[in-house]
Design an enzyme around this catalytic site. Structure first.
Site, PDB file in Angstrom:
ATOM      1  N   GLU A 105       0.827  -1.211   0.000  1.00  0.00           N
ATOM      2  CA  GLU A 105       0.000   0.000   0.000  1.00  0.00           C
ATOM      3  C   GLU A 105       0.855   1.253   0.000  1.00  0.00           C
ATOM      4  O   GLU A 105       0.479   2.274  -0.586  1.00  0.00           O
ATOM      5  CB  GLU A 105      -0.961  -0.013   1.194  1.00  0.00           C
ATOM      6  CG  GLU A 105      -1.990  -1.134   1.159  1.00  0.00           C
ATOM      7  CD  GLU A 105      -2.822  -1.147  -0.117  1.00  0.00           C
ATOM      8  OE1 GLU A 105      -3.010  -0.066  -0.722  1.00  0.00           O
ATOM      9  OE2 GLU A 105      -3.259  -2.241  -0.509  1.00  0.00           O
ATOM     10  N   HIS A 120       1.624   2.356  -3.448  1.00  0.00           N
ATOM     11  CA  HIS A 120       0.603   3.239  -4.020  1.00  0.00           C
ATOM     12  C   HIS A 120       0.820   4.673  -3.531  1.00  0.00           C
ATOM     13  O   HIS A 120       0.688   5.631  -4.304  1.00  0.00           O
ATOM     14  CB  HIS A 120      -0.789   2.786  -3.590  1.00  0.00           C
ATOM     15  CG  HIS A 120      -1.299   1.569  -4.290  1.00  0.00           C
ATOM     16  ND1 HIS A 120      -1.373   1.469  -5.662  1.00  0.00           N
ATOM     17  CD2 HIS A 120      -1.798   0.397  -3.806  1.00  0.00           C
ATOM     18  CE1 HIS A 120      -1.886   0.298  -5.991  1.00  0.00           C
ATOM     19  NE2 HIS A 120      -2.148  -0.375  -4.885  1.00  0.00           N
ATOM     20  N   HIS A 163       3.531   6.379  -5.365  1.00  0.00           N
ATOM     21  CA  HIS A 163       3.099   6.737  -6.718  1.00  0.00           C
ATOM     22  C   HIS A 163       2.403   8.101  -6.704  1.00  0.00           C
ATOM     23  O   HIS A 163       2.596   8.919  -7.617  1.00  0.00           O
ATOM     24  CB  HIS A 163       2.147   5.651  -7.226  1.00  0.00           C
ATOM     25  CG  HIS A 163       2.003   5.603  -8.714  1.00  0.00           C
ATOM     26  ND1 HIS A 163       1.206   4.676  -9.352  1.00  0.00           N
ATOM     27  CD2 HIS A 163       2.526   6.366  -9.713  1.00  0.00           C
ATOM     28  CE1 HIS A 163       1.264   4.854 -10.662  1.00  0.00           C
ATOM     29  NE2 HIS A 163       2.053   5.880 -10.897  1.00  0.00           N
TER      30      HIS A 163
END
Length: 679
Positions: free
Chosen positions: A469, A472, A475
């Protein structure tokens, strides 16, 4: 607090650092007025764009659309995070009311013929734009087309009806599943039945029971997937069966929270909507705008994986049955327990004995943050002065190596009845140079919260999930785009899991693992011998893990390759036949998600897209190979990955970004080797 206009915190941009939403001032009664004004203001802004007397230009049409709807964006980001992270009956009521309205709102914009004409007129001069702006124009045009701008008036009328109903049904699925998941928690009267669980897990079960008014009892709550973590440790076979059955029967009790009919209706409506666009099924419609392009391409890849995965699962089952002996026949609720026995016997690895080495705070700071520091030069400073949406949610400021501000990271790691299952990342504020905003991102996990004063000890799967996670989050944090539409994880659905899966590699990288895997009492590091055995053991169970994932993926496709007009009344029967046809109907290896609790596809955005995890894993495994070949945890490697891929968001074609990073197209062989599928 009144929700009058001057006081509603959504009516103006937050004055907190990074425009963090002012959670201390946000109340439930603010949401409806904010949605009302947000939609009204947005429509007024769009009307001004559509009726602009000046000829359409990129600035007065596309950029204007990007700047529009700020109030609606602010309230939506906060509200829909709350529906997942900390909901209640009042929030669910608002969600049920506002979701169809938002679907209608989107339709009102995308089906506006005047607006579509202005966007389409700009395509002739698209080559004059810079690459990111040209891509933005092309994406806007594609969005209008895929939203129905080119349909007849009659078709658009039906499309609006379908979208409104689908929005309401998805909300109903989510809320019914959450209620049934909470109601399905397993209550245990005698602590002796919990033999095999750690003292901390037993104490947490007692604390949960106390919070539910069941003093003196023990409550095991359910996580979203079929497999429940305690199944690996509980010695009481009867309790294992109770827990397993509670898991797989969620949403299928025939009561007010039964999700079967909702799922069937959603699938039927999606098929009808696809037909409006001239597609044979929903999967074809969805995949047209994915890197996979067609269902045939997905089935081709899955076909390379399924036979060997199932064969490996059968081989693993034989080993488990040998460990059981003649006492009884292996059943699904026995798999995790005996898999751990075989793992211990083969690799001398005991998952329960590893947990004291994976204390949450240490994993976060000395593992997840440490890897990001070494690879990207980041630093993380907790900001207790900044308040999040729940007391368990903690705020960290993220800075680059030179001290420059990057954004905020919020970690919300513990399970609670008001939070949906699973783990995920959300954005509260998107990065955009056009809007002058930096990212505010959050991670949610569902780790069992220990009693006050006790450490939160993770399973190794939970450690991996935290790294995933956070991938993410990186990102989103590294986004360096002009337009909000391209910010962070705003990429094609079957590409979005790629960066997060890559970040999992650092959980077992020697330098990182040695830094965080220390006994929470003694500080003793996990021995190198155990570390090596842990790495060696990762191939064990891949038959089960791959097969349960493929079963869910193929079930997703079965629902979304239904032709228009198909009505499924017997959901359980349809599911069983679909798994049988796909060759993944193993009684001891149920799908990771069954239809009635498959929130990814009936409540979330993964319809006809659950394949994305393994599709992205092809890219991930190839990228891990690149990092390994180039020295691993090195700044130059991290900078290359950050610059060429993580920072680009949706501003470039995702496969072009991958090729620029990797220097070639992806290859599937590293994935096959990782999952033991090379034979």
């Amino acid at each position: 607090m009144s929700a009058s206009l001057p006081e509603n915190p959504f009516f103006a941009a937050s004055d907190l650092p990074y425009q963090l939403p002012p959670f201390e001032r946000i109340r439930t009664e603010h949401y409806r007025p904010a949605f009302d004004r947000g939609m009204a203001d947005h429509l007024a802004e769009v009307e001004a764009i559509a009726t602009n007397a000046e000829p359409p230009t990129f600035e007065n049409t596309i950029v204007a659309l990007e700047r529009s709807g700020q109030i609606l964006q602010r309230v939506s980001a906060v509200f829909f995070n709350q529906t997942s992270s900390h909901t209640d009956s009042a929030i669910q009521t608002i969600q049920s009311e506002v979701s169809p309205r938002l679907a209608a709102h989107s339709d009102a914009i995308h089906l506006d013929a005047r607006l579509y004409a202005r966007v389409a007129a700009l395509l002739d001069d698209a080559d004059r734009l810079d690459p990111e702006s040209r891509r933005l124009l092309e994406r806007y045009h594609l969005d209008f087309v895929r939203a129905g701008a080119g349909l007849s008036e009659e078709q658009q009328t039906r499309l609006r009806e379908i979208n409104a109903e689908l929005s309401a049904l998805s909300t109903k699925f989510e809320n019914d599943l959450l209620d049934d998941t909470n109601a399905s928690a397993v209550v245990v009267d005698d602590v002796a039945e919990l033999d095999g669980l750690s003292d901390g897990a037993i104490a947490a079960a007692a604390e949960t029971a106390k919070e539910r008014g069941l003093e003196g009892k023990y409550v095991i709550t359910l996580v979203l997937p079929t497999g429940q973590p305690p199944l690996a440790s509980l010695t009481n076979r009867s309790l294992r069966e109770r827990l397993f059955r509670a898991s797989i029967q969620r949403g299928a009790h025939g009561d007010e929270h039964d999700t079967s009919a909702t799922a069937s209706r959603i699938a039927s409506l999606r098929a009808e909507r696809a037909a409006l666009f001239g597609h044979p099924d929903h999967a074809t419609y969805v995949l047209e705008d994915r890197t996979a392009k067609t269902p045939a391409a997905v089935h081709d890849m899955l076909g390379k994986l399924t036979p060997t995965a199932v064969a490996n699962a059968h081989a693993e089952a034989a080993k488990l049955q040998a460990a059981i002996g003649d006492e009884f026949e292996l059943r699904a609720w026995d798999w995790s327990f005996y898999s751990e026995k075989v793992r211990r016997a083969t690799y001398d690895i005991d998952a329960a004995e590893l947990r004291p080495y994976f204390e949450l705070e240490r994993v976060l700071r000395d593992g997840v943050f440490y890897a990001a520091s070494k690879l990207y030069g980041l630093s993380f400073t907790e900001r207790p002065d900044l308040v999040a949406y729940h007391p368990d949610a903690r705020v960290f400021e993220v800075a680059d190596e030179d001290g420059s501000e990057i954004g905020l990271y919020i970690g919300d790691f513990f399970t609670r009845d008001s939070k949906r299952g699973g783990a995920w990342m959300n954005s509260l504020v998107d990065q955009s140079t056009l809007m002058g905003t930096k990212p505010v991102v959050l991670n949610n996990l569902n780790v069992v919260k220990p009693p006050a004063g006790e450490p939160a000890l993770l399973t190794f799967d939970e450690v991996t999930t935290l790294f995933h996670e956070f991938g993410h989050a990186l990102h989103a944090l590294f986004s360096q785009v002009t337009y909000p539409k391209f910010s962070g994880t705003s990429v094609l659905r079957d590409f979005v899991e790629f960066p997060s899966q890559v970040n999992e590699m650092w959980s077992v990288w020697p330098e990182v693992l040695a830094n965080y895997a220390r006994h929470h009492v003694t500080g003793e590091p996990l021995s190198q011998e155990v570390v090596q055995r842990l790495r060696d053991s990762q191939i064990w169970g891949e038959g089960f893990g791959t097969t349960e994932y493929l079963a869910a993926t193929l079930l997703d496709l079965a629902w979304h390759e239904l032709p228009p007009g198909t009505v499924i009344d017997d959901v359980a029967g349809f599911e069983a036949r679909a798994l049988e046809r796909a060759g993944v109907a193993l009684e001891t290896v149920p799908p990771r998600y069954r239809t009635t609790y498959f929130a990814h596809i009936f409540g979330g955005g993964y319809s006809a897209g659950y394949y994305s995890y393994i599709w992205s894993e092809v890219l991930d495994a190839d990228t891990v190979e690149w990092f390994t070949e180039n020295g691993g945890l090195k700044r130059e490697n991290g900078d290359h990955f950050r610059r060429e891929l993580l920072s680009r968001g949706g501003s470039v074609d995702p496969m072009e970004a991958f090729r620029t990073f990797r220097g070639r197209d992806p290859q599937i062989e590293p994935l096959l080797e990782r999952r033991g599928l090379t034979q």
